[in-house]
Design a protein around this motif. Structure first.
Motif, PDB file in Angstrom:
ATOM      1  N   MET A  69      -0.648 -62.648  64.583  1.00 57.48           N
ATOM      2  CA  MET A  69      -1.698 -63.447  64.018  1.00 57.48           C
ATOM      3  C   MET A  69      -2.036 -64.587  64.964  1.00 57.48           C
ATOM      4  SD  MET A  69      -1.832 -66.333  61.323  1.00 57.48           S
ATOM      5  CE  MET A  69      -2.769 -67.295  62.473  1.00 57.48           C
ATOM      6  N   LYS A  70      -3.299 -64.806  65.184  1.00 57.72           N
ATOM      7  CA  LYS A  70      -3.716 -65.889  66.062  1.00 57.72           C
ATOM      8  C   LYS A  70      -5.032 -66.452  65.559  1.00 57.72           C
ATOM      9  CE  LYS A  70      -4.762 -67.216  70.745  1.00 57.72           C
ATOM     10  NZ  LYS A  70      -5.022 -66.871  72.105  1.00 57.72           N
ATOM     11  N   ASN A  71      -5.139 -67.778  65.605  1.00 59.36           N
ATOM     12  CA  ASN A  71      -6.409 -68.436  65.330  1.00 59.36           C
ATOM     13  C   ASN A  71      -6.558 -69.603  66.307  1.00 59.36           C
ATOM     14  OD1 ASN A  71      -4.953 -70.652  64.227  1.00 59.36           O
ATOM     15  ND2 ASN A  71      -5.020 -69.752  62.185  1.00 59.36           N
ATOM     16  N   ASP A  72      -7.451 -70.518  66.030  1.00 58.76           N
ATOM     17  CA  ASP A  72      -7.685 -71.624  66.955  1.00 58.76           C
ATOM     18  C   ASP A  72      -6.550 -72.638  66.974  1.00 58.76           C
ATOM     19  OD1 ASP A  72     -10.118 -70.511  67.564  1.00 58.76           O
ATOM     20  OD2 ASP A  72     -11.267 -71.834  66.241  1.00 58.76           O
ATOM     21  N   VAL A  73      -5.704 -72.618  65.952  1.00 57.85           N
ATOM     22  CA  VAL A  73      -4.666 -73.628  65.806  1.00 57.85           C
ATOM     23  C   VAL A  73      -3.285 -73.129  66.229  1.00 57.85           C
ATOM     24  CG1 VAL A  73      -3.511 -75.149  64.138  1.00 57.85           C
ATOM     25  CG2 VAL A  73      -5.964 -74.729  63.952  1.00 57.85           C
ATOM     26  N   TRP A  79       2.073 -73.543  68.410  1.00 56.47           N
ATOM     27  CA  TRP A  79       0.920 -74.374  68.063  1.00 56.47           C
ATOM     28  C   TRP A  79       0.032 -74.497  69.284  1.00 56.47           C
ATOM     29  CZ3 TRP A  79       0.069 -75.197  63.121  1.00 56.47           C
ATOM     30  CH2 TRP A  79       1.151 -75.130  62.240  1.00 56.47           C
ATOM     31  N   ILE A  80      -1.239 -74.178  69.119  1.00 56.27           N
ATOM     32  CA  ILE A  80      -2.204 -74.237  70.214  1.00 56.27           C
ATOM     33  C   ILE A  80      -2.844 -75.622  70.289  1.00 56.27           C
ATOM     34  CG2 ILE A  80      -4.366 -73.261  71.101  1.00 56.27           C
ATOM     35  CD1 ILE A  80      -3.491 -70.630  69.628  1.00 56.27           C
ATOM     36  N   THR A  81      -3.064 -76.202  69.116  1.00 54.80           N
ATOM     37  CA  THR A  81      -3.650 -77.536  69.028  1.00 54.80           C
ATOM     38  C   THR A  81      -3.095 -78.221  67.793  1.00 54.80           C
ATOM     39  OG1 THR A  81      -5.736 -78.763  69.060  1.00 54.80           O
ATOM     40  CG2 THR A  81      -5.676 -76.774  67.712  1.00 54.80           C
ATOM     41  N   ALA A  82      -3.238 -79.529  67.717  1.00 54.34           N
ATOM     42  CA  ALA A  82      -2.721 -80.280  66.572  1.00 54.34           C
ATOM     43  C   ALA A  82      -3.472 -79.886  65.304  1.00 54.34           C
ATOM     44  CB  ALA A  82      -2.855 -81.775  66.832  1.00 54.34           C
ATOM     45  N   PRO A  83      -2.750 -79.464  64.269  1.00 61.44           N
ATOM     46  CA  PRO A  83      -3.393 -79.032  63.033  1.00 61.44           C
ATOM     47  C   PRO A  83      -3.620 -80.204  62.072  1.00 61.44           C
ATOM     48  CG  PRO A  83      -1.052 -78.679  62.866  1.00 61.44           C
ATOM     49  CD  PRO A  83      -1.312 -79.237  64.253  1.00 61.44           C
ATOM     50  N   ILE A  84      -4.538 -80.004  61.130  1.00 62.73           N
ATOM     51  CA  ILE A  84      -4.605 -80.925  60.006  1.00 62.73           C
ATOM     52  C   ILE A  84      -3.516 -80.487  59.032  1.00 62.73           C
ATOM     53  CG2 ILE A  84      -7.060 -81.458  60.325  1.00 62.73           C
ATOM     54  CD1 ILE A  84      -7.669 -79.503  58.003  1.00 62.73           C
ATOM     55  N   SER A 118      -3.332 -79.202  56.015  1.00 64.24           N
ATOM     56  CA  SER A 118      -3.404 -77.876  55.384  1.00 64.24           C
ATOM     57  C   SER A 118      -3.112 -76.762  56.384  1.00 64.24           C
ATOM     58  CB  SER A 118      -4.762 -77.662  54.719  1.00 64.24           C
ATOM     59  OG  SER A 118      -5.803 -77.752  55.672  1.00 64.24           O
ATOM     60  N   GLU A 119      -3.563 -76.926  57.614  1.00 66.07           N
ATOM     61  CA  GLU A 119      -3.293 -75.919  58.655  1.00 66.07           C
ATOM     62  C   GLU A 119      -1.814 -75.896  59.023  1.00 66.07           C
ATOM     63  OE1 GLU A 119      -7.545 -76.093  61.064  1.00 66.07           O
ATOM     64  OE2 GLU A 119      -5.993 -77.579  61.525  1.00 66.07           O
ATOM     65  N   PHE A 120      -1.181 -77.070  59.061  1.00 58.47           N
ATOM     66  CA  PHE A 120       0.248 -77.169  59.360  1.00 58.47           C
ATOM     67  C   PHE A 120       1.054 -76.401  58.314  1.00 58.47           C
ATOM     68  CE2 PHE A 120       4.292 -79.451  58.656  1.00 58.47           C
ATOM     69  CZ  PHE A 120       4.869 -79.304  59.910  1.00 58.47           C
ATOM     70  N   ARG A 121       0.764 -76.674  57.065  1.00 55.51           N
ATOM     71  CA  ARG A 121       1.508 -76.033  55.978  1.00 55.51           C
ATOM     72  C   ARG A 121       1.221 -74.542  55.908  1.00 55.51           C
ATOM     73  NH1 ARG A 121       2.025 -80.517  51.180  1.00 55.51           N
ATOM     74  NH2 ARG A 121       2.348 -82.298  52.557  1.00 55.51           N
ATOM     75  N   GLU A 122      -0.034 -74.172  56.047  1.00 55.78           N
ATOM     76  CA  GLU A 122      -0.403 -72.759  56.017  1.00 55.78           C
ATOM     77  C   GLU A 122       0.257 -72.005  57.174  1.00 55.78           C
ATOM     78  OE1 GLU A 122      -4.350 -70.000  56.653  1.00 55.78           O
ATOM     79  OE2 GLU A 122      -4.627 -71.954  55.715  1.00 55.78           O
ATOM     80  N   GLY A 123       0.279 -72.621  58.358  1.00 61.41           N
ATOM     81  CA  GLY A 123       0.896 -71.984  59.519  1.00 61.41           C
ATOM     82  C   GLY A 123       2.381 -71.746  59.321  1.00 61.41           C
ATOM     83  N   ARG A 135       4.848 -78.004  71.427  1.00 61.70           N
ATOM     84  CA  ARG A 135       4.340 -78.866  72.512  1.00 61.70           C
ATOM     85  C   ARG A 135       2.937 -79.387  72.241  1.00 61.70           C
ATOM     86  NH1 ARG A 135       5.894 -75.007  77.460  1.00 61.70           N
ATOM     87  NH2 ARG A 135       5.255 -73.502  75.871  1.00 61.70           N
ATOM     88  N   ASN A 136       2.122 -78.640  71.524  1.00 55.93           N
ATOM     89  CA  ASN A 136       0.745 -79.071  71.248  1.00 55.93           C
ATOM     90  C   ASN A 136       0.534 -79.512  69.803  1.00 55.93           C
ATOM     91  OD1 ASN A 136      -0.166 -78.451  73.894  1.00 55.93           O
ATOM     92  ND2 ASN A 136      -0.173 -76.292  73.341  1.00 55.93           N
ATOM     93  N   LEU A 137       1.611 -79.703  69.081  1.00 57.44           N
ATOM     94  CA  LEU A 137       1.529 -80.023  67.666  1.00 57.44           C
ATOM     95  C   LEU A 137       1.075 -81.455  67.401  1.00 57.44           C
ATOM     96  CD1 LEU A 137       2.040 -79.118  64.741  1.00 57.44           C
ATOM     97  CD2 LEU A 137       4.439 -79.670  65.069  1.00 57.44           C
ATOM     98  N   GLY A 138       1.453 -82.383  68.249  1.00 56.47           N
ATOM     99  CA  GLY A 138       1.137 -83.783  67.997  1.00 56.47           C
ATOM    100  C   GLY A 138       2.108 -84.367  66.982  1.00 56.47           C
ATOM    101  N   ALA A 139       1.840 -85.591  66.571  1.00 59.01           N
ATOM    102  CA  ALA A 139       2.678 -86.238  65.563  1.00 59.01           C
ATOM    103  C   ALA A 139       2.457 -85.550  64.223  1.00 59.01           C
ATOM    104  CB  ALA A 139       2.341 -87.715  65.475  1.00 59.01           C
TER     105      ALA A 139
END
Length: 126
Positions: free
Chosen positions: A1-5, A21-26, A28-33, A54-58
């Motif tokens: 599975m892959k998406n923008d996040v 993690w490809i980019t920092a999620p909001i 809902s995206e964090f929890r869904e992922g 590495r790309n998750l952010g805080a």
């Protein structure tokens, strides 16, 4: 599975769910992922997990709390044995991840931090 996040897959060679993690999620995206990774963990009966953060952010404090109180108990109930975390150079990311992991240190699995996914994969084989 892959998406923008994020990208999630199962690596049969090391019996691990790999969540990158490809980019920092909001939130809902964090929890869904994490929940999608958990479903893959259950369906494959994998004993290992690699989280490339590495790309998750805080991580928002509410999401940290959710990780510890909701997600980790479910992940641990699958019988997970090893969790490798590919850590970021970002100090805020490091602090967020270490805060989450510190609360599950003696929960029945072994965790270790890495700077490279190949090193984590080698550790999984040991």
């Amino acid at each position: 599975m892959k998406n923008d996040v994020l990208k999630i897959n199962y690596n049969k060679e090391i019996d691990a769910v790999v969540l990158e993690w490809i980019t920092a999620p909001i939130s809902s995206e964090f929890r869904e992922g994490l929940n999608q990774g958990l479903e893959l963990l259950k369906s494959t009966k994998a004993k290992n997990w690699i989280g490339d953060v590495r790309n998750l952010g805080a991580i928002d404090p509410d999401d940290q709390k959710w990780s510890n109180e909701e997600w980790f108990p479910k992940a641990l109930s699958t019988g997970i044995k090893k969790m490798g975390v590919i850590i970021s150079d970002d100090i805020f990311n490091q602090m967020s991840v270490e805060e989450i992991m510190s609360k599950v240190e003696n929960a029945g699995f072994v965790s270790q931090y890495f700077d490279d996914i190949n090193k984590a994969s080698q550790w999984m084989k040991a």
